[in-house]
Design an enzyme around this catalytic site. Structure first.
Site, short mmCIF file in Angstrom:
data_model
loop_
_atom_site.label_atom_id
_atom_site.label_comp_id
_atom_site.label_asym_id
_atom_site.label_seq_id
_atom_site.Cartn_x
_atom_site.Cartn_y
_atom_site.Cartn_z
N LYS A 12 0.84 -1.28 -0.18
CA LYS A 12 0.02 0.11 0.01
C LYS A 12 1.03 1.22 0.07
O LYS A 12 1.90 1.30 -0.66
CB LYS A 12 -1.19 -0.04 1.17
CG LYS A 12 -1.76 -1.26 1.26
CD LYS A 12 -3.11 -1.29 2.17
CE LYS A 12 -3.84 -2.69 1.94
NZ LYS A 12 -4.94 -2.76 2.59
N HIS A 95 -8.56 -2.35 -6.40
CA HIS A 95 -8.47 -2.56 -4.78
C HIS A 95 -9.72 -1.64 -4.52
O HIS A 95 -9.95 -0.64 -4.87
CB HIS A 95 -7.09 -2.21 -4.31
CG HIS A 95 -6.92 -2.55 -2.91
ND1 HIS A 95 -7.67 -1.87 -2.01
CD2 HIS A 95 -6.27 -3.81 -2.45
CE1 HIS A 95 -7.34 -2.56 -0.83
NE2 HIS A 95 -6.50 -3.81 -1.12
N GLU A 167 -11.67 -9.88 -1.64
CA GLU A 167 -11.29 -8.89 -0.58
C GLU A 167 -12.67 -8.18 0.13
O GLU A 167 -12.76 -7.28 -0.25
CB GLU A 167 -10.24 -7.90 -0.90
CG GLU A 167 -8.95 -8.33 -1.36
CD GLU A 167 -7.63 -7.47 -0.98
OE1 GLU A 167 -6.80 -7.89 -0.34
OE2 GLU A 167 -7.92 -6.24 -1.13
N GLY A 173 -8.15 -4.72 7.11
CA GLY A 173 -7.64 -3.81 8.48
C GLY A 173 -8.46 -4.20 9.53
O GLY A 173 -8.70 -3.42 10.38
N SER A 213 -6.95 -9.13 6.38
CA SER A 213 -6.39 -9.54 7.61
C SER A 213 -5.94 -10.80 7.67
O SER A 213 -6.06 -11.73 8.75
CB SER A 213 -7.47 -9.36 8.81
OG SER A 213 -7.96 -8.28 8.73
N GLY A 234 -2.08 -7.55 3.38
CA GLY A 234 -1.79 -6.15 3.63
C GLY A 234 -0.85 -5.94 4.74
O GLY A 234 0.72 -6.27 4.56
P1 13P Z 1 -4.72 -6.34 5.44
O1 13P Z 1 -4.15 -7.75 5.48
O2 13P Z 1 -4.06 -5.13 6.18
O3 13P Z 1 -6.08 -6.32 6.28
O4 13P Z 1 -5.01 -5.67 4.16
C1 13P Z 1 -5.68 -6.42 3.23
C2 13P Z 1 -5.58 -5.86 1.85
O5 13P Z 1 -6.43 -4.72 1.59
C3 13P Z 1 -4.75 -6.43 0.74
O6 13P Z 1 -4.93 -5.94 -0.39
#
Ligand code: 13P
Length: 261
Positions: A12, A95, A167, A173, A213, A234
């Site tokens: 990110k 995304h 996702e 998150g 997550s 992420g």
């Molecule tokens: P997290 O693993 O931090 O929840 O993020 C997932 C994500 O958006 C991957 O593209």
């Protein structure tokens, strides 16, 4: 059906160029090469070029986090997929953070997927419903619309090579991933859409990831879900030990799957 497993690190908008190099250095030493598991790093645009010189190429490939769908022109501030074609193997497209904060429409996502394919880059198409959509029982409709629109300009051969990441926005998150039965339902629905549009051979070839997550302790349960071929990670991908443990977990899942077959 044994498709090559895939683990993607979505960094990110974190890490400076220097910090990205440090992380790559650690990952080069920690992550092992596993047959049947492909590992992809997706840093910011800024770090793509330096990191391309630093990654251990036996272990890692690169992905862009986005890319503009027009190949070149007077579009100040944009970076096109065409400009990145020699640098990246994959591009994350659509995304939920881009859909939400940058107002990317279904049509724009479709054009980006097509631009990636046109430029020889494998799109990792992200789909998923929000918490509100889930509460309204709109998950299937949302996934249908996102998948059908995004693939609209592609041939079945194109679709065989792409990656789709489920996702759920409510699990990004969050404290923990979506429960395995929710992942199973969405993954089989997405596979059904691909089968309806392109036939069984394409559906069996396309790779599907789960993202939201992901942490090492959840990998085994998620990878057991039928039709899941890997993870889009992420937060945990910013920590070399946790990410490396996730890659090992996916490798172990691949091994136990091949024993069952
Ligand atoms: P997290 O693993 O931090 O929840 O993020 C997932 C994500 O958006 C991957 O593209």
């Amino acid at each position: 059906m044994s498709r090559v497993k895939l683990v993607v690190a979505n960094w990110k908008m974190y890490l400076s160029v220097h910090e990205s190099s440090l992380l790559v250095n650690r990952l080069n030493k920690t992550v092992k090469v596993h047959r049947g598991v492909e590992v992809v790093l997706s840093p910011s645009y800024l770090s793509l070029q330096p990191i391309s010189q630093e990654i251990d190429r036996r272990k890692f490939r690169l992905a862009a986090q986005d890319g503009y769908f027009i190949d070149e022109g007077a579009y100040t501030g944009a970076v096109s997929l065409s400009q990145m074609r020699d640098l990246v193997h994959y591009a994350i497209i659509g995304h939920s953070e881009r859909r939400r904060y940058f107002h990317e429409s279904l049509d724009e996502v479709r054009d980006k997927v097509a631009a990636a394919v046109r430029n020889g880059i494998v799109p990792i198409l992200c789909v998923g419903e929000t918490k509100e959509e889930r509460a309204q029982r709109e998950t299937k409709q949302v996934l249908h619309d996102q998948v059908v629109t995004a693939l609209a300009n592609l041939t079945s051969q194109d679709v065989e090579n792409i990656v789709i990441a489920y996702e759920p926005v409510w699990a990004i998150g969050a404290d923990q991933p979506a429960p395995p039965d929710a992942i199973a339902e969405a993954i089989s629905w997405i596979r059904f859409q691909v089968r309806e549009l392109y036939g069984q051979a394409t559906e069996e070839a396309v790779r599907l990831l789960y993202g939201g997550s992901d942490e090492p302790e959840y990998v085994a349960a998620i990878m057991e879900v039928n039709g899941v071929d890997g993870l889009l990670v992420g937060r945990a991908s910013l920590n070399y030990e946790r990410f490396s443990d996730i890659v090992t977990g996916v490798h172990l899942a691949a091994l136990s799957e091949s024993k069952v077959e």
